[in-house]
Design a protein around this motif. Structure first.
Motif, PDB file in Angstrom:
ATOM      1  N   PRO A  69      34.892  22.686  60.618  1.00 30.95           N
ATOM      2  CA  PRO A  69      34.222  22.667  59.596  1.00 30.95           C
ATOM      3  C   PRO A  69      33.125  22.478  59.123  1.00 30.95           C
ATOM      4  O   PRO A  69      32.058  22.776  58.546  1.00 30.95           O
ATOM      5  CB  PRO A  69      35.141  21.711  59.071  1.00 30.95           C
ATOM      6  CG  PRO A  69      36.007  21.549  60.063  1.00 30.95           C
ATOM      7  CD  PRO A  69      35.833  22.254  61.668  1.00 30.95           C
ATOM      8  N   GLU A  70      31.912  21.339  59.462  1.00 30.29           N
ATOM      9  CA  GLU A  70      30.282  21.405  60.545  1.00 30.29           C
ATOM     10  C   GLU A  70      30.185  22.674  60.599  1.00 30.29           C
ATOM     11  O   GLU A  70      28.732  23.068  59.504  1.00 30.29           O
ATOM     12  CB  GLU A  70      30.860  20.240  61.491  1.00 30.29           C
ATOM     13  CG  GLU A  70      30.900  18.493  61.081  1.00 30.29           C
ATOM     14  CD  GLU A  70      32.995  18.649  62.014  1.00 30.29           C
ATOM     15  OE1 GLU A  70      32.882  19.774  62.122  1.00 30.29           O
ATOM     16  OE2 GLU A  70      33.964  18.057  61.144  1.00 30.29           O
ATOM     17  N   THR A 124      22.511  29.912  51.352  1.00 30.93           N
ATOM     18  CA  THR A 124      22.421  29.001  50.778  1.00 30.93           C
ATOM     19  C   THR A 124      20.598  29.062  50.624  1.00 30.93           C
ATOM     20  O   THR A 124      19.957  29.701  49.322  1.00 30.93           O
ATOM     21  CB  THR A 124      22.936  28.091  49.717  1.00 30.93           C
ATOM     22  OG1 THR A 124      24.578  27.880  50.175  1.00 30.93           O
ATOM     23  CG2 THR A 124      22.332  27.441  48.817  1.00 30.93           C
ATOM     24  N   GLU A 162      30.446  25.544  60.159  1.00 32.63           N
ATOM     25  CA  GLU A 162      30.735  26.560  59.349  1.00 32.63           C
ATOM     26  C   GLU A 162      29.922  25.867  57.800  1.00 32.63           C
ATOM     27  O   GLU A 162      29.140  26.803  56.939  1.00 32.63           O
ATOM     28  CB  GLU A 162      32.086  26.382  58.781  1.00 32.63           C
ATOM     29  CG  GLU A 162      32.525  27.451  57.386  1.00 32.63           C
ATOM     30  CD  GLU A 162      34.148  27.881  56.961  1.00 32.63           C
ATOM     31  OE1 GLU A 162      34.875  27.164  57.383  1.00 32.63           O
ATOM     32  OE2 GLU A 162      34.651  28.515  56.595  1.00 32.63           O
ATOM     33  N   GLU A 163      29.976  24.679  57.595  1.00 29.69           N
ATOM     34  CA  GLU A 163      29.226  23.945  56.326  1.00 29.69           C
ATOM     35  C   GLU A 163      27.274  24.223  56.840  1.00 29.69           C
ATOM     36  O   GLU A 163      26.648  24.385  56.095  1.00 29.69           O
ATOM     37  CB  GLU A 163      29.149  22.177  56.196  1.00 29.69           C
ATOM     38  CG  GLU A 163      29.134  21.807  55.096  1.00 29.69           C
ATOM     39  CD  GLU A 163      29.482  22.196  53.607  1.00 29.69           C
ATOM     40  OE1 GLU A 163      28.477  22.195  52.358  1.00 29.69           O
ATOM     41  OE2 GLU A 163      30.471  22.671  53.721  1.00 29.69           O
ATOM     42  N   GLN A 164      27.084  24.030  58.094  1.00 29.76           N
ATOM     43  CA  GLN A 164      25.929  24.176  57.989  1.00 29.76           C
ATOM     44  C   GLN A 164      25.483  25.805  58.063  1.00 29.76           C
ATOM     45  O   GLN A 164      24.168  26.642  57.325  1.00 29.76           O
ATOM     46  CB  GLN A 164      25.461  24.224  59.713  1.00 29.76           C
ATOM     47  CG  GLN A 164      25.844  22.591  59.421  1.00 29.76           C
ATOM     48  CD  GLN A 164      25.163  21.780  61.678  1.00 29.76           C
ATOM     49  OE1 GLN A 164      24.639  22.599  62.077  1.00 29.76           O
ATOM     50  NE2 GLN A 164      25.663  21.004  61.539  1.00 29.76           N
ATOM     51  N   GLU A 165      26.200  26.253  58.282  1.00 30.36           N
ATOM     52  CA  GLU A 165      25.808  28.037  58.166  1.00 30.36           C
ATOM     53  C   GLU A 165      25.660  28.593  56.849  1.00 30.36           C
ATOM     54  O   GLU A 165      24.923  29.363  56.107  1.00 30.36           O
ATOM     55  CB  GLU A 165      27.239  28.848  58.925  1.00 30.36           C
ATOM     56  CG  GLU A 165      26.837  30.428  58.795  1.00 30.36           C
ATOM     57  CD  GLU A 165      28.290  31.092  59.666  1.00 30.36           C
ATOM     58  OE1 GLU A 165      28.000  32.501  59.552  1.00 30.36           O
ATOM     59  OE2 GLU A 165      29.830  30.517  59.909  1.00 30.36           O
ATOM     60  N   LYS A 166      27.025  27.796  55.751  1.00 29.81           N
ATOM     61  CA  LYS A 166      27.152  28.035  54.704  1.00 29.81           C
ATOM     62  C   LYS A 166      25.308  27.277  54.186  1.00 29.81           C
ATOM     63  O   LYS A 166      24.669  28.574  53.469  1.00 29.81           O
ATOM     64  CB  LYS A 166      28.031  27.533  53.461  1.00 29.81           C
ATOM     65  CG  LYS A 166      29.271  27.972  54.194  1.00 29.81           C
ATOM     66  CD  LYS A 166      30.733  27.092  52.611  1.00 29.81           C
ATOM     67  CE  LYS A 166      31.787  27.557  53.474  1.00 29.81           C
ATOM     68  NZ  LYS A 166      32.934  27.266  52.731  1.00 29.81           N
ATOM     69  N   GLN A 167      25.105  26.751  54.381  1.00 31.48           N
ATOM     70  CA  GLN A 167      23.600  25.918  53.868  1.00 31.48           C
ATOM     71  C   GLN A 167      22.515  26.789  53.980  1.00 31.48           C
ATOM     72  O   GLN A 167      21.968  27.317  53.477  1.00 31.48           O
ATOM     73  CB  GLN A 167      23.526  24.744  54.284  1.00 31.48           C
ATOM     74  CG  GLN A 167      21.823  23.876  54.139  1.00 31.48           C
ATOM     75  CD  GLN A 167      22.492  23.815  52.672  1.00 31.48           C
ATOM     76  OE1 GLN A 167      23.785  22.958  51.643  1.00 31.48           O
ATOM     77  NE2 GLN A 167      21.302  23.458  51.808  1.00 31.48           N
TER      78      GLN A 167
END
Length: 271
Positions: A118-119, A129, A121-126
């Motif tokens: 999850p961490e 963006t 995946e969150e960095q990849e989304k950031q």
């Protein structure tokens, strides 16, 4: 052979090929990590580059196997754990080389996960963006700036390589003739090739057996034997091409010569 069995056989062969490629990659990583941890004091940069080249080649081979047309789509295969147990499983220990002692509900989500953490995946989304916020013009300028920096760096590296190669050629270039050097050393050390003839115009040699012969002054190339006062006239040689005083005029010299003959008797090599 039915379609199912054919696909199953193909999947089995693909998994065997992937396991072999991953095993080779793992061995290369273990060897490289061992070098970094135990041989760092004598590790050279070419050796590190060789290790990176080996790893890169093995990763490319693994990607070729995955992208091969005969390789089935592994993403369509679903892995479902049939047995979960908190007890130690020796077969799993052997297959995982001791990394996974049990196959329980705690380790299954990590080993059978098909998505990143999850961490991560969150960095990849950031990152996605942030990249979407940049306009095409700004992105193009950044790309041009990065390409310019890379070009300047490559130019400097190429210039240093050319200078080092030219410096090595200059150092290896021979600037002397070995034959001439050997001839000069032989002439100085052993007199090889030197002539015994006297130059024209030099004074005659002193006859043997005549008493009172003056000694030769060492180091004076243009000076011959210098007689002492009162020596016979036959023993008076030439000094710089000028004849000394003749018999009947002892102790006198021509007025044009300012040489003190008496000082020759004080020469340290005079016997």
């Amino acid at each position: 052979m039915s379609v199912e069995k054919r696909e199953e056989k193909q999947l089995e062969l693909t998994l065997e090929a992937l396991i072999s490629q991953v095993a080779d990659l793992k061995n290369s990583l273990v060897s490289f990590i061992y070098k970094l941890e135990n041989e760092y004091d004598r590790l050279t940069w070419p050796s590190v580059l060789d290790s990176f080249a080996l790893l890169s080649g093995q990763l490319n081979t693994l990607n070729k196997v995955l992208k091969h047309e005969k390789t089935p789509l592994l993403r369509n295969q679903v892995i479902i754990p049939l047995v979960l147990s908190p007890d130690r499983d020796e077969e799993i220990m052997r297959q995982t080389e001791g990394r996974v002692p049990v196959f329980s509900h705690e380790v299954v989500p990590d080993h059978l996960r098909t998505k990143p953490d999850p961490e991560v995946e969150e960095q990849e989304k950031q990152l996605i963006t942030d990249a979407a916020r940049i306009s095409p013009d700004v992105a193009q300028k950044q790309i041009q700036s990065l390409n310019k920096m890379c070009s300047n760096l490559l130019e400097k590296i190429s210039k240093e390589e050319r200078e080092s190669e030219s410096g090595g050629l200059r150092q290896n270039k021979q600037t002397f003739n070995p034959a001439d050097t050997n001839a000069l050393v032989a002439a100085v050390a052993f007199g090889k090739g030197l002539s015994n003839r006297r130059p024209p115009g030099s004074g005659g040699s002193v006859q043997s057996g005549q008493p009172g012969a003056g000694a030769i002054i060492a180091g004076a190339s243009g000076m011959q034997q210098v007689p002492m006062s009162g020596a016979p006239a036959q023993q008076q040689p030439m000094l710089a091409g000028v004849q000394m005083a003749q018999a009947g005029q002892p102790g006198k010299m021509p007025t044009g010569i300012k040489t003190n003959i008496k000082s020759a008797s004080m020469h340290p090599y005079q016997r």
